[in-house]
Scaffold this active site. Structure first.
Site, PDB file in Angstrom:
ATOM      1  N   GLU A  31       0.201  -1.374   5.594  1.00 14.48           N
ATOM      2  CA  GLU A  31       1.294  -0.913   6.458  1.00 14.48           C
ATOM      3  C   GLU A  31       1.058   0.530   6.892  1.00 14.48           C
ATOM      4  O   GLU A  31       1.314   0.896   8.045  1.00 14.48           O
ATOM      5  CB  GLU A  31       2.624  -1.045   5.710  1.00 14.48           C
ATOM      6  CG  GLU A  31       3.860  -0.806   6.575  1.00 14.48           C
ATOM      7  CD  GLU A  31       4.352   0.644   6.562  1.00 14.48           C
ATOM      8  OE1 GLU A  31       5.307   0.956   7.297  1.00 14.48           O
ATOM      9  OE2 GLU A  31       3.763   1.464   5.823  1.00 14.48           O
TER      10      GLU A  31
ATOM     11  N   ASP B 204       0.820  -1.210   0.000  1.00 12.65           N
ATOM     12  CA  ASP B 204       0.000   0.000   0.000  1.00 12.65           C
ATOM     13  C   ASP B 204       0.853   1.259   0.000  1.00 12.65           C
ATOM     14  O   ASP B 204       2.057   1.229   0.275  1.00 12.65           O
ATOM     15  CB  ASP B 204      -0.950   0.015   1.191  1.00 12.65           C
ATOM     16  CG  ASP B 204      -0.208  -0.055   2.526  1.00 12.65           C
ATOM     17  OD1 ASP B 204       0.798  -0.782   2.619  1.00 12.65           O
ATOM     18  OD2 ASP B 204      -0.645   0.610   3.487  1.00 12.65           O
TER      19      ASP B 204
END
Length: 485
Positions: A146, A79
């Protein structure tokens, strides 16, 4: 479309990175990029697994002669932070990034670039496609979410991994090797605010504070960048001679981003408009007298609002709100005693402040190396939230990665990096939440090191990657894998 002069060497890593910039990958929406990597693995006949959380591991067999070498994990997150300037029309859930090159740096047009951690993902993909890479058995680990709190790492099914060594490719300073990272803790707090009718004869205006750099709440917290939430509340608090009533407040976007913009809708008298404009200019000049040069673009936008709600925050709760935000801490709280002053041991980021329809919502987070040191700061934050009658819950709680200067993997990386740079390479810890701490808590037998090319302005629309550092970074990854026989 690739910008002119888009880098072509090393071919594999740059091509994979470009493909990633064309695939939307906000936190929590990683399926499309995960499917892209799975398709690559399938095209090469590689096995892969996805756990219940959505983390992906691709298994790459050893090169000839490396079959008996210990398995190595290469770890990155899928991400990216999704931040743009107010004047940029961009939908991070559907739109590809628009890349540009300026003075040797690759960046995106008024949005985050996603080099954090896309360049590491691209390097792991390049290991699959670049036939010049020789390596031990590999487990390529791609985690999810994350940026919203290391969710993927926290929920990882560690049984998918057998590696005893791990290369994390999520740091942002070429020429430095990282061997430690901060842990994190965060609060989400809410309370209702009493409302009342707006005073007769007043009109709604939006005060929008923008132009601050913002950025990463870990690696940039020592730079004393302006926090738009704190500055806007400071401005409102100081207006003791100008009457106003708060309709709404909106500032910040995520727990790990220093708030670069904030706005408030207030009811004021039109007759006071010139006085408000003077106060805005006075505040701007005051801030420019001490904010860093990176925040020199700070500016105000003042506009009337025709569709504002008729109810405003009560006078009593307005004072409580202003005092609460003034009291909550933000910034570096203590520095490492043994390292240069840019290594923060303990920090706090007042990340999100919102008032909407009589409901106050706050997110604040802290980072640390030594969890024992957080007790006083946690008590301070919790005491302030309790005193102002907010209900709070924990939204972040993950361990740090304590530095190990005796790590064989770290010292091997240092030696190989020095062969490439021709100069001494520093061993450092980073005041940011890498996933290494969590992964080590799940697999304490692993030896871990982290490295990456130079990235600046992560988590902000100024995010950029220094092109000249990508090739030596990739060479270090290749040389590390070759050496781990």
């Amino acid at each position: 479309m690739k910008p002119s002069q888009y880098p072509t060497s090393p071919e594999h890593i740059w091509e994979h990175f470009y493909q990633l910039t064309q695939i939307p990958r906000p936190s929590g929406q990683e399926q499309q990029v995960r499917d892209h990597i799975i398709a690559l693995a399938d095209s090469k006949g590689l096995q892969h697994k996805v756990d219940a959380a959505g983390n992906l591991v691709v298994y790459v067999p050893a090169s000839q002669g490396y079959e008996n070498a210990p398995t190595v994990a290469i770890q990155n997150h899928l991400d990216m932070v999704t931040v743009k300037t107010g004047d940029k029309a961009h939908d991070f859930t559907t739109d590809p990034l628009q890349l540009e090159i300026v003075d040797g740096w690759l960046r995106a047009d008024r949005t985050t670039l996603g080099a954090d951690n896309g360049i590491g993902v691209a390097a792991a993909m390049a290991v699959i496609t670049d036939e010049t890479v020789v390596h031990p058995p590999l487990e390529l680990l791609f985690t999810i979410e994350e940026e919203t709190g290391l969710v993927g790492a926290s929920e990882l099914d560690a049984s998918m991994l057998s590696a005893t060594k791990m290369l994390n490719l999520d740091t942002e300073d070429w020429g430095e090797i990282y061997l430690g990272c901060a842990g994190g803790y965060g609060y989400d707090a809410t309370r209702p605010l009493a409302t009342e009718a707006a005073k007769a004869g007043t009109r709604a205006y939006r005060f929008h504070l923008k132009g601050l750099q913002g950025g990463h709440s870990g690696v940039q917290i020592h730079e004393q960048l302006g926090n738009a939430n704190k500055l806007l509340v400071e401005f409102l608090t100081s207006q003791t001679e100008l009457p106003y009533q708060i309709v709404s407040f909106r500032g910040g976007i995520a727990h790990n981003v220093i708030a670069r913009e904030a706005s408030t809708v207030v009811m004021i008298n039109d007759s006071d408009l010139d006085a408000w404009k003077n106060a805005m200019e006075d505040a701007k000049q005051r801030w420019l007298s001490y904010l860093p040069a990176a925040d020199n673009a700070i500016e105000w936008i003042l506009e009337s609002v025709d569709d504002a709600k008729s109810d405003v925050v009560s006078a009593q709760d307005t004072q409580a709100f202003l005092q609460l935000i003034s009291a909550l801490p933000h910034g570096a709280q203590s520095y490492n005693l043994n390292e240069p002053a840019d290594l923060v041991d303990l920090s706090c980021n007042l990340a999100v402040v919102n008032i909407k329809e009589g409901q106050l919502h706050i997110q604040t987070s802290l980072r640390f190396f030594n969890n024992q040191q957080t007790l006083g700061l946690k008590q301070q934050i919790e005491a302030i939230l309790n005193a102002f009658q907010l209900e709070s819950k924990c939204i972040l709680d993950y361990p740090g990665w304590n530095p190990n200067f005796d790590s064989p993997l770290v010292n091997q990386a240092k030696a190989l990096a020095e062969e490439i740079t021709g100069e001494e390479v520093a061993l450092k810890a980073i005041h940011a939440g890498l996933e290494c701490g969590i992964l080590l808590s799940k697999k304490p037998d692993m030896d871990v090191v982290s490295m990456g090319p130079t990235i600046r302005g992560a988590h902000s629309p100024t995010e950029r990657m220094e092109i000249s550092t990508v090739e030596p970074f990739w060479l270090l990854v290749k040389n590390m894998l070759k050496a781990l026989k």
